[in-house]
Design an enzyme around this catalytic site. Sequence first.
Site, PDB file in Angstrom:
ATOM      1  N   GLY A   3       0.816  -1.202   0.000  1.00  0.00           N
ATOM      2  CA  GLY A   3       0.000   0.000   0.000  1.00  0.00           C
ATOM      3  C   GLY A   3       0.846   1.246   0.000  1.00  0.00           C
ATOM      4  O   GLY A   3       2.052   1.207  -0.287  1.00  0.00           O
ATOM      5  N   ASN A   4       0.213   2.379   0.323  1.00  0.00           N
ATOM      6  CA  ASN A   4       0.934   3.648   0.396  1.00  0.00           C
ATOM      7  C   ASN A   4       0.361   4.480   1.524  1.00  0.00           C
ATOM      8  O   ASN A   4      -0.593   4.067   2.198  1.00  0.00           O
ATOM      9  CB  ASN A   4       0.887   4.375  -0.953  1.00  0.00           C
ATOM     10  CG  ASN A   4      -0.525   4.654  -1.411  1.00  0.00           C
ATOM     11  OD1 ASN A   4      -1.265   5.411  -0.782  1.00  0.00           O
ATOM     12  ND2 ASN A   4      -0.929   4.017  -2.524  1.00  0.00           N
ATOM     13  N   ARG A   5       0.902   5.650   1.710  1.00  0.00           N
ATOM     14  CA  ARG A   5       0.587   6.460   2.888  1.00  0.00           C
ATOM     15  C   ARG A   5      -0.526   7.482   2.666  1.00  0.00           C
ATOM     16  O   ARG A   5      -0.792   8.316   3.517  1.00  0.00           O
ATOM     17  CB  ARG A   5       1.845   7.193   3.359  1.00  0.00           C
ATOM     18  CG  ARG A   5       2.966   6.252   3.793  1.00  0.00           C
ATOM     19  CD  ARG A   5       4.216   7.033   4.148  1.00  0.00           C
ATOM     20  NE  ARG A   5       3.976   7.959   5.256  1.00  0.00           N
ATOM     21  CZ  ARG A   5       4.778   8.958   5.577  1.00  0.00           C
ATOM     22  NH1 ARG A   5       5.866   9.183   4.847  1.00  0.00           N
ATOM     23  NH2 ARG A   5       4.513   9.740   6.588  1.00  0.00           N
TER      24      ARG A   5
END
Length: 443
Positions: free
Chosen positions: A208-210
């Site tokens: 995923g990412n932030r």
Amino acid sequence: MAQIVLGVGGGVAAYKSALLLRALTESGHDVRVVPTASALRFVGAATFEALSGNPVSTEVWDDVPEVAHVRIGQRADLVLVNPATADLLARAAAGRADDLLTATLLTAHCPVVFVPAMHTEMWLHPATQDNVATLRRRGAVVLPPAVGRLTGPDSGPGRLPEPADVAALAELVLSAGAGALAPDLSGRRVVISAGGTREPLDPVRFLGNRSSGLQGWALARVAAARGAEVVLVAANVDLPAPFGVRVVRVETAEELRLAMSSESSGRQSSESSGRQPSESSGRQPAESSAQDALPLARGEARPADVVVMAAAVADFRPATVAGSKLKKGGAAEPSSVELVRNPDVLVELVAARPAGQLVVGFAAETGDAEGDVLTHARAKLARKGVDLLVVNDVSAGRVFGRTENEVTVLAADGSATAVPAGRKDAVAAAIWDVVADRVARQP
């Protein structure tokens, strides 16, 4: 600290004004509540006085030495009427001054925001619509109502927006003025993506990412307040849906790709995009199901006028997804994870867009030895083929999950608009200023 007058109309939704009052005072503002006499039948003066720390009165005859019917409006930085009933809108449009609140409205030199709440039939009545048009023509902000459960079993447009949304928009008006909520997107259909996609590795883990989705949420909230019909394709964002916005929940890049393609083209309703539109888990079931009453949820969709890709879409995904949790040790422990490239959703949207559709991309960039943030962003603008590119400098973890942002809006014609640091709703308003200007110039 701002001086805010919170006007409260006489409707059952007046109970939400206590929550709004608390949100405003906790932000450090000095709030004077001016209810109508009918409003006090729903919420007592003691509640408003305890939460605001200021006296509450309804009549021009109260506190005559202060000349309250003049002074309250003159001293205010913002007058916020929540809820604004059909009767109160009518009296304000007619310029009546038969109680302390309407007198205050006539003496205010600051921005005035009305937040309507009433039954659907009352909101849609030509008399109410004429009154709204009159107030807007005079410079007041009249927000569109939310869609949802009303008094009794009824549902439809006329529900009071949630206090958190109203508080955020009030902060926007205080910082940027009433023009930040000009109804210049009325009649426009807007599709926005927000959040960050997740690509499963096994039933437990994902890549995923932030991205928090906060900027996309602000874009949707402000667009709805400016009159647009808004669809928000949300990737893994655990936030309540903004009022007046239909939310399509997705998880992976492929799900987002399918949802954005169908919603932006208008070929099919969101029910066929793989996930049902829904509110966040924090809403009551009646409010969640009420989203289906929004105009675009019944197959009435048309191509979007504006598509905004604010979501952070994963560039890669695991080539295979394990059917059971991957464990340490033993022959099943992976020595590496093979990745495959995801489709470029933004490029596909640009290639498939109908005539006249404006496409806005987002770029989270950092500078490096090959160039600074804007150098990389301009190359991306040309490569993607979008009309506008909103550029974030995310060096050192800036932007993600924070309440403030600072961007530059690059245009295909070479122009650039710098948006200074501010709350994400203020940044959203500045972005919509650029978009609305370009949409208005479309043939």
